[in-house]
Scaffold this motif. Structure first.
Motif, PDB file in Angstrom:
ATOM      1  N   PHE A  32       0.806  -1.229   0.000  1.00 31.68           N
ATOM      2  CA  PHE A  32       0.000   0.000   0.000  1.00 31.68           C
ATOM      3  C   PHE A  32       0.839   1.280   0.000  1.00 31.68           C
ATOM      4  O   PHE A  32       0.488   2.265   0.631  1.00 31.68           O
ATOM      5  CB  PHE A  32      -0.986   0.001   1.176  1.00 31.68           C
ATOM      6  N   PHE A  33       1.955   1.268  -0.735  1.00 36.58           N
ATOM      7  CA  PHE A  33       2.709   2.503  -0.927  1.00 36.58           C
ATOM      8  C   PHE A  33       1.860   3.492  -1.718  1.00 36.58           C
ATOM      9  O   PHE A  33       1.223   3.141  -2.714  1.00 36.58           O
ATOM     10  CB  PHE A  33       4.006   2.213  -1.688  1.00 36.58           C
ATOM     11  N   ASP A  34       1.857   4.751  -1.295  1.00 34.69           N
ATOM     12  CA  ASP A  34       1.073   5.804  -1.952  1.00 34.69           C
ATOM     13  C   ASP A  34       1.994   6.967  -2.268  1.00 34.69           C
ATOM     14  O   ASP A  34       2.416   7.699  -1.379  1.00 34.69           O
ATOM     15  CB  ASP A  34      -0.064   6.253  -1.028  1.00 34.69           C
ATOM     16  N   ASP A  35       2.331   7.129  -3.559  1.00 33.69           N
ATOM     17  CA  ASP A  35       3.273   8.179  -3.950  1.00 33.69           C
ATOM     18  C   ASP A  35       2.721   9.580  -3.733  1.00 33.69           C
ATOM     19  O   ASP A  35       3.485  10.546  -3.686  1.00 33.69           O
ATOM     20  CB  ASP A  35       3.684   8.011  -5.424  1.00 33.69           C
ATOM     21  N   THR A  36       1.401   9.704  -3.588  1.00 31.00           N
ATOM     22  CA  THR A  36       0.819  11.033  -3.351  1.00 31.00           C
ATOM     23  C   THR A  36       0.998  11.479  -1.906  1.00 31.00           C
ATOM     24  O   THR A  36       0.728  12.638  -1.587  1.00 31.00           O
ATOM     25  CB  THR A  36      -0.676  11.054  -3.702  1.00 31.00           C
ATOM     26  N   VAL A  60       7.513  -3.861  -2.891  1.00 29.87           N
ATOM     27  CA  VAL A  60       6.540  -2.968  -2.251  1.00 29.87           C
ATOM     28  C   VAL A  60       5.394  -2.787  -3.220  1.00 29.87           C
ATOM     29  O   VAL A  60       5.583  -2.321  -4.348  1.00 29.87           O
ATOM     30  CB  VAL A  60       7.161  -1.599  -1.894  1.00 29.87           C
ATOM     31  N   ARG A  61       4.213  -3.144  -2.790  1.00 24.89           N
ATOM     32  CA  ARG A  61       3.037  -3.051  -3.645  1.00 24.89           C
ATOM     33  C   ARG A  61       2.389  -1.683  -3.507  1.00 24.89           C
ATOM     34  O   ARG A  61       2.227  -1.164  -2.405  1.00 24.89           O
ATOM     35  CB  ARG A  61       2.029  -4.137  -3.273  1.00 24.89           C
ATOM     36  N   HIS A  62       2.010  -1.104  -4.642  1.00 26.33           N
ATOM     37  CA  HIS A  62       1.332   0.187  -4.652  1.00 26.33           C
ATOM     38  C   HIS A  62      -0.104   0.015  -4.181  1.00 26.33           C
ATOM     39  O   HIS A  62      -0.713  -1.043  -4.354  1.00 26.33           O
ATOM     40  CB  HIS A  62       1.360   0.773  -6.067  1.00 26.33           C
ATOM     41  N   ARG A  63      -0.652   1.064  -3.595  1.00 30.04           N
ATOM     42  CA  ARG A  63      -2.012   0.993  -3.064  1.00 30.04           C
ATOM     43  C   ARG A  63      -3.047   0.698  -4.143  1.00 30.04           C
ATOM     44  O   ARG A  63      -4.125   0.172  -3.855  1.00 30.04           O
ATOM     45  CB  ARG A  63      -2.389   2.308  -2.375  1.00 30.04           C
ATOM     46  N   GLY A  64      -2.757   1.022  -5.414  1.00 26.55           N
ATOM     47  CA  GLY A  64      -3.720   0.795  -6.486  1.00 26.55           C
ATOM     48  C   GLY A  64      -3.906  -0.655  -6.861  1.00 26.55           C
ATOM     49  O   GLY A  64      -4.893  -1.003  -7.522  1.00 26.55           O
TER      50      GLY A  64
END
Length: 217
Positions: A32-36, A60-64
């Motif tokens: 759930f990494f969130d670049d914003t 690391v999985r992105h939140r999307g």
């Protein structure tokens, strides 16, 4: 030169701590990494995750949900190089110089599923972990004002047990998938089954590679 890492300091320290306590060759994973929500507003890179560890495969999985970032060790174990072609179902993204930048999308990530080592758990351990995780996330949802949430798959039995012991604090629209969906259809479970706390909702019938949404029924 020291690279600036894009992970929030607490996430970076947790990943590094996990790497320190994990035998080499085992996965170190984040979610759930969130670049914003990071200071520099940028995506992660292979260099960021190489700073976490070069002895462990790191992801690391992105939140999307459609994107995961990997370090060099993960690419090495999966046999992915800058010459590896993209697939019809996903991409191995590259920087302007043609080098792997760490970002992999959709089903191209499948090449990482059977490489490296992961901790294994028995059926009872898995159920306990699922119950504890559901209870924890339910508490977090409500703490942040979320009272109704879609669950895309997951352990339905554990969800019902969490409710039975009084730890389910949010309402669930459960989106059955794969074997669970097939079993429900075979048993004749139809729309409307459930109650105000756990109800069957929409489900993914299929996905379009690279698209941000699923086809719903």
């Amino acid at each position: 030169m020291t690279l600036m890492i894009s992970l929030p300091p607490d996430a970076e320290s947790k990943l590094k701590e996990r790497a320190r306590t994990t035998p080499p060759g085992f996965w170190v994973e984040g979610f759930f990494f969130d670049d914003t929500k990071v200071q520099d507003k940028r995506a992660l890179s292979v260099d960021d995750l190489d700073q976490v560890s070069r002895e462990h495969p790191v992801s690391v999985r992105h939140r999307g949900g459609h994107t995961t970032y990997y370090n060099s060790k993960a690419f090495e174990l999966a046999g992915v190089t800058k010459s590896t072609p993209n697939t019809a179902a996903g991409t191995f993204d590259r920087d302007p110089n043609g080098e792997l930048n760490g970002r992999v999308t959709d089903r191209a990530r499948n090449v990482f599923l059977n490489v490296g080592k992961r901790a294994t758990f028995g059926a009872e351990q898995t159920l306990i972990r699922n119950r504890d995780a559901l209870a924890f996330i339910s508490e977090q949802f409500v703490r942040h004002g979320l009272t109704s949430v879609h669950h895309q798959g997951g352990d339905l039995f554990a969800l019902q047990q969490v409710r039975a012991r009084g730890d389910l604090l949010h309402r669930v629209s459960y989106e059955a998938q794969d074997d669970m969906l097939e079993a429900m259809v075979a048993k004749g479970i139809a729309t409307g089954f459930g109650d105000e706390w756990i109800r069957f909702g929409a489900t993914g019938r299929g996905t379009v590679p690279g698209n941000a949404s699923s086809a719903l029924v």
